[in-house]
Motif scaffolding. Structure first.
Motif, PDB file in Angstrom:
ATOM      1  N   TYR A  32       0.541 -14.698   3.578  1.00 25.54           N
ATOM      2  CA  TYR A  32      -0.704 -14.057   3.964  1.00 25.54           C
ATOM      3  C   TYR A  32      -1.320 -13.237   2.841  1.00 25.54           C
ATOM      4  O   TYR A  32      -0.655 -12.381   2.242  1.00 25.54           O
ATOM      5  N   THR A  33      -2.579 -13.518   2.583  1.00 22.63           N
ATOM      6  CA  THR A  33      -3.380 -12.618   1.764  1.00 22.63           C
ATOM      7  C   THR A  33      -3.710 -11.404   2.621  1.00 22.63           C
ATOM      8  O   THR A  33      -4.075 -11.535   3.795  1.00 22.63           O
ATOM      9  N   ILE A  34      -3.553 -10.215   2.036  1.00 18.23           N
ATOM     10  CA  ILE A  34      -3.824  -8.974   2.760  1.00 18.23           C
ATOM     11  C   ILE A  34      -4.956  -8.225   2.072  1.00 18.23           C
ATOM     12  O   ILE A  34      -4.973  -8.082   0.842  1.00 18.23           O
ATOM     13  N   GLY A  35      -5.863  -7.754   2.868  1.00 26.08           N
ATOM     14  CA  GLY A  35      -6.970  -6.966   2.346  1.00 26.08           C
ATOM     15  C   GLY A  35      -7.020  -5.602   3.004  1.00 26.08           C
ATOM     16  O   GLY A  35      -6.622  -5.441   4.156  1.00 26.08           O
ATOM     17  N   TRP A  36      -7.486  -4.633   2.253  1.00 19.67           N
ATOM     18  CA  TRP A  36      -7.786  -3.306   2.797  1.00 19.67           C
ATOM     19  C   TRP A  36      -9.300  -3.151   2.874  1.00 19.67           C
ATOM     20  O   TRP A  36     -10.019  -3.466   1.910  1.00 19.67           O
ATOM     21  N   PHE A  37      -9.751  -2.646   3.997  1.00 24.85           N
ATOM     22  CA  PHE A  37     -11.155  -2.368   4.215  1.00 24.85           C
ATOM     23  C   PHE A  37     -11.287  -0.932   4.692  1.00 24.85           C
ATOM     24  O   PHE A  37     -10.309  -0.317   5.122  1.00 24.85           O
ATOM     25  N   ARG A  38     -12.498  -0.419   4.630  1.00 24.47           N
ATOM     26  CA  ARG A  38     -12.733   0.907   5.179  1.00 24.47           C
ATOM     27  C   ARG A  38     -14.095   0.945   5.855  1.00 24.47           C
ATOM     28  O   ARG A  38     -15.000   0.182   5.507  1.00 24.47           O
ATOM     29  N   SER A  52      -3.003 -11.288  -3.002  1.00 27.51           N
ATOM     30  CA  SER A  52      -2.573 -12.601  -2.527  1.00 27.51           C
ATOM     31  C   SER A  52      -1.157 -12.533  -1.973  1.00 27.51           C
ATOM     32  O   SER A  52      -0.448 -11.541  -2.161  1.00 27.51           O
ATOM     33  N   GLY A  53      -0.741 -13.591  -1.310  1.00 27.69           N
ATOM     34  CA  GLY A  53       0.559 -13.610  -0.668  1.00 27.69           C
ATOM     35  C   GLY A  53       1.725 -13.385  -1.623  1.00 27.69           C
ATOM     36  O   GLY A  53       2.698 -12.704  -1.283  1.00 27.69           O
ATOM     37  N   SER A  54       1.631 -13.941  -2.808  1.00 28.90           N
ATOM     38  CA  SER A  54       2.689 -13.776  -3.801  1.00 28.90           C
ATOM     39  C   SER A  54       2.590 -12.457  -4.548  1.00 28.90           C
ATOM     40  O   SER A  54       3.532 -12.047  -5.229  1.00 28.90           O
ATOM     41  N   GLY A  55       1.430 -11.835  -4.457  1.00 28.64           N
ATOM     42  CA  GLY A  55       1.193 -10.603  -5.199  1.00 28.64           C
ATOM     43  C   GLY A  55       0.654 -10.832  -6.598  1.00 28.64           C
ATOM     44  O   GLY A  55       0.391  -9.871  -7.321  1.00 28.64           O
ATOM     45  N   SER A  56       0.460 -12.087  -6.979  1.00 28.56           N
ATOM     46  CA  SER A  56       0.040 -12.388  -8.352  1.00 28.56           C
ATOM     47  C   SER A  56      -1.444 -12.153  -8.586  1.00 28.56           C
ATOM     48  O   SER A  56      -1.887 -12.039  -9.729  1.00 28.56           O
ATOM     49  N   ARG A  72       2.454  -5.073  -3.037  1.00 33.50           N
ATOM     50  CA  ARG A  72       3.155  -5.527  -1.839  1.00 33.50           C
ATOM     51  C   ARG A  72       4.630  -5.719  -2.127  1.00 33.50           C
ATOM     52  O   ARG A  72       5.024  -6.026  -3.263  1.00 33.50           O
ATOM     53  N   ASP A  73       5.424  -5.577  -1.079  1.00 34.25           N
ATOM     54  CA  ASP A  73       6.858  -5.828  -1.134  1.00 34.25           C
ATOM     55  C   ASP A  73       7.141  -6.804  -0.004  1.00 34.25           C
ATOM     56  O   ASP A  73       7.266  -6.406   1.161  1.00 34.25           O
ATOM     57  N   ASN A  74       7.229  -8.063  -0.333  1.00 33.16           N
ATOM     58  CA  ASN A  74       7.403  -9.076   0.712  1.00 33.16           C
ATOM     59  C   ASN A  74       8.760  -8.978   1.398  1.00 33.16           C
ATOM     60  O   ASN A  74       8.909  -9.399   2.540  1.00 33.16           O
ATOM     61  N   TYR A  80       0.921  -1.931   0.183  1.00 32.42           N
ATOM     62  CA  TYR A  80       0.610  -0.527  -0.068  1.00 32.42           C
ATOM     63  C   TYR A  80      -0.762  -0.401  -0.731  1.00 32.42           C
ATOM     64  O   TYR A  80      -1.188  -1.276  -1.479  1.00 32.42           O
ATOM     65  N   LEU A  81      -1.402   0.718  -0.467  1.00 33.17           N
ATOM     66  CA  LEU A  81      -2.631   1.058  -1.173  1.00 33.17           C
ATOM     67  C   LEU A  81      -2.471   2.481  -1.699  1.00 33.17           C
ATOM     68  O   LEU A  81      -2.512   3.441  -0.921  1.00 33.17           O
ATOM     69  N   GLN A  82      -2.232   2.588  -2.989  1.00 31.11           N
ATOM     70  CA  GLN A  82      -2.118   3.896  -3.637  1.00 31.11           C
ATOM     71  C   GLN A  82      -3.513   4.357  -4.013  1.00 31.11           C
ATOM     72  O   GLN A  82      -4.214   3.667  -4.761  1.00 31.11           O
ATOM     73  N   LYS A  83      -3.886   5.522  -3.521  1.00 28.88           N
ATOM     74  CA  LYS A  83      -5.230   6.028  -3.729  1.00 28.88           C
ATOM     75  C   LYS A  83      -5.142   7.326  -4.521  1.00 28.88           C
ATOM     76  O   LYS A  83      -4.582   8.307  -4.057  1.00 28.88           O
ATOM     77  N   ASN A  84      -5.705   7.323  -5.699  1.00 25.52           N
ATOM     78  CA  ASN A  84      -5.719   8.513  -6.555  1.00 25.52           C
ATOM     79  C   ASN A  84      -7.143   8.991  -6.756  1.00 25.52           C
ATOM     80  O   ASN A  84      -8.099   8.258  -6.530  1.00 25.52           O
TER      81      ASN A  84
END
Length: 124
Positions: A32-38, A52-56, A72-74, A80-84
């Protein structure tokens, strides 16, 4: 099918950092491709970052480039979304979403599975 749950939201001072997590169920999380939205009050839901699913492959909205990092850690079924350097434009409900296509897309309609969201508030 994948079920996703966001966590890590809260109140943070401007200039501070926060890490959001998106935990998923299922044994095929790496597909699964994962997206963050707000979505802020009165505004449309907007793309923040995707992986992407592999993280590449990753993709970021221009407004967060250099400040946010998606990973991501499959093995843990988690993205994860690190926000600075959080600023007053960042408060919103943050959602993670998934789909099984290879490309990291930015349009909400292309994502099939959505979490309930986690609130991020930035104090000045």
């Amino acid at each position: 099918q994948v079920h996703v749950v966001e966590s890590g939201g809260g109140l943070v001072q401007a200039g501070g950092s926060l890490r959001l997590s998106c935990a998923a169920s299922g044994r095929t999380f790496s597909r699964y491709t994962i997206g963050w939205f707000r979505q802020a009050p009165g505004k449309e839901r907007e793309f923040v970052a995707g992986i992407s699913g592999s993280g590449s492959s990753t993709r970021y909205a221009d407004v967060v480039k250099g400040r946010f990092t998606i990973s991501r850690d499959n093995a843990k079924n988690t993205v994860y979304l690190q926000k600075n350097s959080l600023n007053p434009e960042d408060p919103a409900v943050y959602y993670c979403a998934g789909h099984e296509r290879v490309l990291v897309t930015v349009t909400p309609l292309t994502y099939d599975y959505w979490g309930q969201g986690t609130q991020v508030t930035v104090s000045s």
